[in-house]
Design a protein around this motif. Structure first.
Motif, mmCIF file in Angstrom:
data_model
loop_
_atom_site.group_PDB
_atom_site.id
_atom_site.type_symbol
_atom_site.label_atom_id
_atom_site.label_comp_id
_atom_site.label_asym_id
_atom_site.label_seq_id
_atom_site.Cartn_x
_atom_site.Cartn_y
_atom_site.Cartn_z
ATOM 1 N N ASP A 133 56.892 28.583 59.003
ATOM 2 C CA ASP A 133 56.262 28.657 60.325
ATOM 3 C C ASP A 133 55.856 30.085 60.679
ATOM 4 O OD1 ASP A 133 56.521 25.970 60.718
ATOM 5 O OD2 ASP A 133 58.425 26.106 61.787
ATOM 6 N N LEU A 134 56.647 31.061 60.196
ATOM 7 C CA LEU A 134 56.351 32.458 60.523
ATOM 8 C C LEU A 134 56.589 33.342 59.302
ATOM 9 C CD1 LEU A 134 58.238 32.455 63.924
ATOM 10 C CD2 LEU A 134 55.781 32.796 63.701
ATOM 11 N N LYS A 145 58.637 25.663 66.651
ATOM 12 C CA LYS A 145 58.131 26.723 65.768
ATOM 13 C C LYS A 145 59.283 27.538 65.182
ATOM 14 C CE LYS A 145 56.717 30.262 67.933
ATOM 15 N NZ LYS A 145 55.965 30.955 68.978
ATOM 16 N N GLY A 146 59.298 27.678 63.899
ATOM 17 C CA GLY A 146 60.348 28.471 63.253
ATOM 18 C C GLY A 146 61.306 27.617 62.448
ATOM 19 N N ARG A 151 67.152 36.267 62.298
ATOM 20 C CA ARG A 151 66.106 35.259 62.515
ATOM 21 C C ARG A 151 65.404 34.842 61.218
ATOM 22 N NH1 ARG A 151 65.177 33.874 67.137
ATOM 23 N NH2 ARG A 151 63.020 33.199 66.857
ATOM 24 N N ARG A 161 61.316 31.025 58.599
ATOM 25 C CA ARG A 161 60.789 32.362 58.948
ATOM 26 C C ARG A 161 61.119 33.245 57.753
ATOM 27 N NH1 ARG A 161 63.011 30.662 64.129
ATOM 28 N NH2 ARG A 161 65.048 31.251 63.302
#
Ligand SMILES: NC(=O)C1=CN([C@@H]2O[C@H](COP(=O)(O)OP(=O)(O)OC[C@H]3O[C@@H](n4cnc5c(N)ncnc54)[C@H](OP(=O)(O)O)[C@@H]3O)[C@@H](O)[C@H]2O)[C@@H](O)CC1
Ligand SMILES: Nc1ncnc2c1ncn2[C@@H]1O[C@H](COP(=O)(O)OP(=O)(O)OP(=O)(O)O)[C@@H](O)[C@H]1O
Length: 447
Positions: A202-203, A170-171, A244, A175
């Motif tokens: 994903d985010l 995930k990610g 991030r 992001r």
């Protein structure tokens, strides 16, 4: 399937296509099995006991089966060779395209072909220079003219879409952060953030004011919402997340309050230092028109003005009214004045330029102009910019990843608009368009 017909002893073999066919009697020693000459068959049957007949039949069956699998093997090998050749042809075509673009860029703008991260603003070419340059480098997609080049750009967008794989976590596919969302405007950051997710990030994080946060959260549990934009230490709070984030969209629903614009400005500075692609839209463009230096020369910056926002930017940079009869030229001039940033002038045709090249996207949309379509565009572009800059295919880099991302997002937004309009007509809203992202993406980039 092998069948023994009791009366005639005819053998049925499977064909490569799965249908049963009779064996070719001329190539196989099957005269003893033929039913066309009853007398001779009867005589032979008397000489050969049933077991011998069975033995012979089984032997022939085994031979037939073996030859079937040999043929099947050959067919599969030929198919593999065909696929490999097709793949090599596609790769070759894309490499040539990349080479062609880099030649065009270096011939026309020297250092602009391999721009530094914060190049100084380039000289604005004269009107005459610009007219011929724009003519040479103008490609259109969606109209019948120059369709080949548009198709090539579409191939480039397809090439940046990361494959889905069970090996990823995930990610890894993105992001994305949205800077915007205040008391008046909660829809815009939501549209941008959910569009980023639906395109394939994903985010999706939204950094908004405290009073907008609960509202935005209530629209969707998919979004991560940070109520920090109007807090006293807003910049530090957002900066914590920057390592991030793979892409930033600044402006949807930001509003024009001085303190919020100041925070947005500082976040842009911090993101530039981290080399993050930044899409600037809506009130973010208001900030740029007040202080162009905030993003000037940053090669991973993309501006997405509508006509009104474009006029404001143009006049701020050139101190004179723009020539509204020639959008391509004006857009190139603005891009050059901004240090060859990618500029997307939205409208009946979306004009996309980095000051060296101009592409136009006129994929059929509809006549419906509900608010929020620009937010769908900027959110999608945030993800596509990340994919374009991290694409391992290489040829995208010799074009300009920002141009590829911008072209992808414009095509997608217009395709969503068209599909939603077919379903909902005049009542189409941006939420209806967002429902179409999955199928529009598949149609354009995965077929
Ligand atoms: N649901 C939500 O939360 C949404 C919130 N949003 C958020 O709202 C904030 C302000 O954004 P904005 O676009 O309304 O501000 P701005 O650029 O000053 O335009 C104002 C005036 O400009 C004109 N005009 C516009 N386009 C034009 C064109 N193509 N060609 C010519 N003229 C044109 C038109 O003028 P009029 O026709 O009224 O004279 C228009 O009224 C921003 O944060 C944004 O993200 C939106 O995303 C929508 C969904
Ligand atoms: N006249 C038009 N014909 C067809 N498509 C258009 C037209 N104008 C805009 N679009 C499409 O809608 C997208 C959004 O452009 P628009 O001008 O609505 O942005 P915006 O005003 O910034 O949007 P928002 O309402 O989110 O602030 C563009 O990328 C373009 O694809």
């Amino acid at each position: 399937m092998f069948l023994l017909n009791d009366a005639s002893c005819n053998v049925l073999l499977p064909s490569a296509s799965g249908a049963s066919v009779r064996p070719n009697n001329s190539s196989q020693p099957t005269s003893n099995l033929s039913s066309s000459r009853p007398k001779r068959t009867r005589k032979r049957r008397a000489n050969f006991p049933m077991e011998k007949l069975m033995e012979q039949f089984l032997e022939q069956s085994a031979q037939a089966e073996e030859s079937f699998y040999r043929m099947e093997e050959q067919r599969l090998q030929a198919e593999d060779r065909r696929r490999e050749a097709e793949h090599a042809r596609e790769l070759h075509m894309l490499q040539m395209l990349g080479q062609m673009f880099s030649n065009i860029s270096s011939a026309s703008h020297g250092s602009a072909a391999a721009p530094s991260r914060t190049a100084p603003p380039a000289r604005v070419p004269s009107t005459v220079e610009h007219r011929s340059a724009a003519f040479e480098r103008y490609y259109s997609f969606g109209s019948s003219a120059h369709r080949g080049m548009g198709d090539d750009f579409l191939s480039l967008v397809k090439s940046i879409v990361p494959p889905l794989s069970s090996k990823k976590h995930k990610g890894q596919d993105g992001r994305i952060g949205i800077i915007g969302g205040c008391q008046e405007y909660t829809g815009a950051p939501y549209f941008a953030a959910i569009s980023a997710l639906k395109v394939g990030a994903d985010l999706s994080h939204v950094f908004c004011t405290r009073d907008a946060a609960t509202v935005i959260k209530s629209y969707s549990p998919e979004l991560i919402v940070h109520p920090v934009l109007d807090s006293p230490n807003a910049v530090e709070e957002i900066e914590k997340w920057l390592p991030r984030l793979h892409g930033l969209v600044v402006g949807p629903g930001l509003g024009r309050e001085d303190s919020l614009l100041k925070t947005a400005k500082e976040v842009i500075e911090k993101s530039k230092a981290r080399d993050i692609p930044i899409v600037i839209d809506a009130d973010g463009l208001w900030l740029v028109s007040q202080q162009p230096s905030v993003i000037q020369g940053y090669q991973k910056g993309i501006l997405t003005p509508n006509f009104m926002e474009f006029t404001r930017l143009y006049e701020a940079l050139h101190h004179e009214p723009m020539d509204s009869s020639d959008h391509q030229r004006s857009a190139m001039q603005l891009s050059v004045a901004m240090g060859n940033l990618t500029v997307v002038l939205k409208g009946e045709q979306d004009v996309i330029t980095d000051g060296n090249k101009v592409i136009s996207c006129s994929v059929e949309g509809s006549g419906r102009r509900c608010g929020g379509q620009g937010d769908l565009l900027s959110g999608s572009m945030g993800v596509l910019a990340h994919w374009a800059y991290t694409s391992s295919t290489g040829m995208v880099k010799s074009v300009n990843p920002a141009m590829v991302a911008a072209f992808g997002a414009c095509s997608l937004t217009r395709q969503c608009n068209s599909q939603a309009f077919h379903r909902h007509g005049r009542s189409t809203t941006t939420s209806d368009m967002i429902q179409e992202i999955g199928s529009a993406f598949k149609k354009l980039f995965e077929s």
